[in-house]
Scaffold this motif. Structure first.
Motif, PDB file in Angstrom:
ATOM      1  N   UNK A 181       4.287  13.583  13.793  1.00 22.64           N
ATOM      2  CA  UNK A 181       4.350  12.559  12.759  1.00 22.64           C
ATOM      3  C   UNK A 181       2.949  12.049  12.430  1.00 22.64           C
ATOM      4  N   UNK A 182       2.652  11.979  11.141  1.00 22.89           N
ATOM      5  CA  UNK A 182       1.359  11.474  10.684  1.00 22.89           C
ATOM      6  C   UNK A 182       1.621  10.468   9.561  1.00 22.89           C
ATOM      7  N   UNK A 183       0.943   9.322   9.601  1.00 17.43           N
ATOM      8  CA  UNK A 183       1.030   8.323   8.538  1.00 17.43           C
ATOM      9  C   UNK A 183      -0.206   8.461   7.669  1.00 17.43           C
ATOM     10  N   UNK A 184       0.002   8.707   6.368  1.00 13.54           N
ATOM     11  CA  UNK A 184      -1.108   8.993   5.468  1.00 13.54           C
ATOM     12  C   UNK A 184      -1.068   8.103   4.228  1.00 13.54           C
ATOM     13  N   UNK A 185      -2.244   7.815   3.677  1.00 16.16           N
ATOM     14  CA  UNK A 185      -2.368   7.122   2.406  1.00 16.16           C
ATOM     15  C   UNK A 185      -2.895   8.123   1.377  1.00 16.16           C
ATOM     16  N   UNK A 186      -2.882   7.763   0.082  1.00 18.53           N
ATOM     17  CA  UNK A 186      -3.407   8.698  -0.923  1.00 18.53           C
ATOM     18  C   UNK A 186      -4.853   9.106  -0.668  1.00 18.53           C
ATOM     19  N   UNK A 187      -5.625   8.238  -0.038  1.00 16.11           N
ATOM     20  CA  UNK A 187      -7.028   8.561   0.243  1.00 16.11           C
ATOM     21  C   UNK A 187      -7.166   9.689   1.263  1.00 16.11           C
ATOM     22  N   UNK A 188      -6.095   9.977   2.004  1.00 12.54           N
ATOM     23  CA  UNK A 188      -6.142  11.017   3.028  1.00 12.54           C
ATOM     24  C   UNK A 188      -5.760  12.398   2.490  1.00 12.54           C
ATOM     25  N   UNK A 239       0.842  -1.185   0.000  1.00 14.30           N
ATOM     26  CA  UNK A 239       0.000   0.000   0.000  1.00 14.30           C
ATOM     27  C   UNK A 239       0.883   1.242   0.000  1.00 14.30           C
ATOM     28  N   UNK A 240       0.576   2.232  -0.847  1.00 10.98           N
ATOM     29  CA  UNK A 240       1.342   3.479  -0.812  1.00 10.98           C
ATOM     30  C   UNK A 240       1.086   4.226   0.488  1.00 10.98           C
ATOM     31  N   UNK A 241       2.128   4.764   1.069  1.00 11.08           N
ATOM     32  CA  UNK A 241       1.975   5.441   2.351  1.00 11.08           C
ATOM     33  C   UNK A 241       3.045   6.520   2.481  1.00 11.08           C
ATOM     34  N   UNK A 242       2.712   7.573   3.185  1.00  4.68           N
ATOM     35  CA  UNK A 242       3.657   8.660   3.438  1.00  4.68           C
ATOM     36  C   UNK A 242       3.709   8.951   4.926  1.00  4.68           C
ATOM     37  N   UNK A 243       4.906   9.216   5.411  1.00  2.00           N
ATOM     38  CA  UNK A 243       5.093   9.661   6.785  1.00  2.00           C
ATOM     39  C   UNK A 243       5.383  11.158   6.726  1.00  2.00           C
ATOM     40  N   UNK A 244       4.511  11.940   7.329  1.00  2.00           N
ATOM     41  CA  UNK A 244       4.638  13.394   7.303  1.00  2.00           C
ATOM     42  C   UNK A 244       5.088  13.867   8.673  1.00  2.00           C
ATOM     43  N   UNK A 245       6.244  14.506   8.724  1.00  2.00           N
ATOM     44  CA  UNK A 245       6.805  14.993   9.980  1.00  2.00           C
ATOM     45  C   UNK A 245       6.791  16.519   9.981  1.00  2.00           C
ATOM     46  N   UNK A 246       6.086  17.096  10.945  1.00  2.41           N
ATOM     47  CA  UNK A 246       6.052  18.557  11.084  1.00  2.41           C
ATOM     48  C   UNK A 246       7.344  19.019  11.754  1.00  2.41           C
ATOM     49  N   UNK A 247       8.050  19.949  11.110  1.00  2.00           N
ATOM     50  CA  UNK A 247       9.326  20.441  11.626  1.00  2.00           C
ATOM     51  C   UNK A 247       9.111  21.761  12.344  1.00  2.00           C
TER      52      UNK A 247
END
Length: 234
Positions: A35-42, A17-25
């Protein structure tokens, strides 16, 4: 990243599954907000949707800035698979080119006279009928499927499986007359006109290709074009 997010991330990666980890700096945030784990649906629910959509499209991780806020997007896309029915001259060239382009390739053909390790070295070679082989290679949205045999008994089961799996690219060799008959067969299987229209036929970009290697170039170019299209992130 907390343990629950790490477990979820690993689960999605294991399931292709495609997934992205987004880290706020940003300073002053709680650990859970960083840190947020997101998929394309998000994507649509995020104010950095444009940047995230582009990251999913290209597979490139990196630093992004939105207004006065900074984030690091770490994108994990499943490795792209190429599944080909037909151990023919075109697929010999295509398999090697796909390997150089970084695609995992599998060749499926029950005709053992064609599907030999000597003709297809360093490639997953399945001398089986597609119905058997597809239970192992398992096409998905990050799979390109190519049908090259001209034999409906071999190509059609692959096309049906690819359409149902919503492969990002589906192509089939043959003339417009051949494809018209193929369309009739797929319609009899319950596929709609819009679903069948996803099949690239005639296959490959129109570059005037004549020889099997040239046709393979046109097919791989069309696959790469579809692979990088924005619709992949949808």
């Amino acid at each position: 990243m907390n343990l629950d997010d790490l477990v979820e991330l690993n689960r999605r990666i294991a399931n292709r599954e495609p997934v992205a980890v987004v880290t706020a700096l940003e300073a002053g945030l709680e650990p859970g907000d960083r840190v947020v784990v997101l998929s394309p649906e998000d994507i649509s629910s995020q104010f950095y949707a444009e940047q995230l959509s582009e990251a999913f499209r290209t597979g490139r991780s990196g630093l992004v800035e939105v207004g006065d806020r900074r984030f690091f997007l770490n994108v994990h896309l499943p490795p792209v698979k190429l599944i080909v029915t037909g151990a023919v001259h075109i697929s010999q060239a295509l398999a090697e080119m796909a390997r150089l382009a970084g695609l995992d390739c599998a060749i499926i053909d029950p005709r053992t006279a064609f599907a030999t390790p000597e003709r297809f070295p360093n490639v997953m070679l399945l001398a089986e009928w597609p119905d058997q082989a597809f239970s192992r290679v398992k096409p998905d949205r990050y799979t390109a499927f190519v049908a090259l045999t001209h034999d409906p008994k071999i190509d059609d089961p692959g096309l049906i499986a690819a359409l149902r799996a919503r492969c990002f690219y589906i192509g089939a060799l043959g003339s417009r007359k051949t494809h018209a008959k193929r369309v009739e067969r797929l319609q009899s299987q319950g596929f709609t006109a819009d679903e069948i229209a996803r099949i690239h036929a005639p296959i490959g970009l129109d570059i005037g290709a004549v020889s099997p290697p040239e046709i393979a170039v046109s097919i791989l170019a069309e696959i790469v074009s579809a692979m990088r299209a924005k619709r992949r992130a949808a």
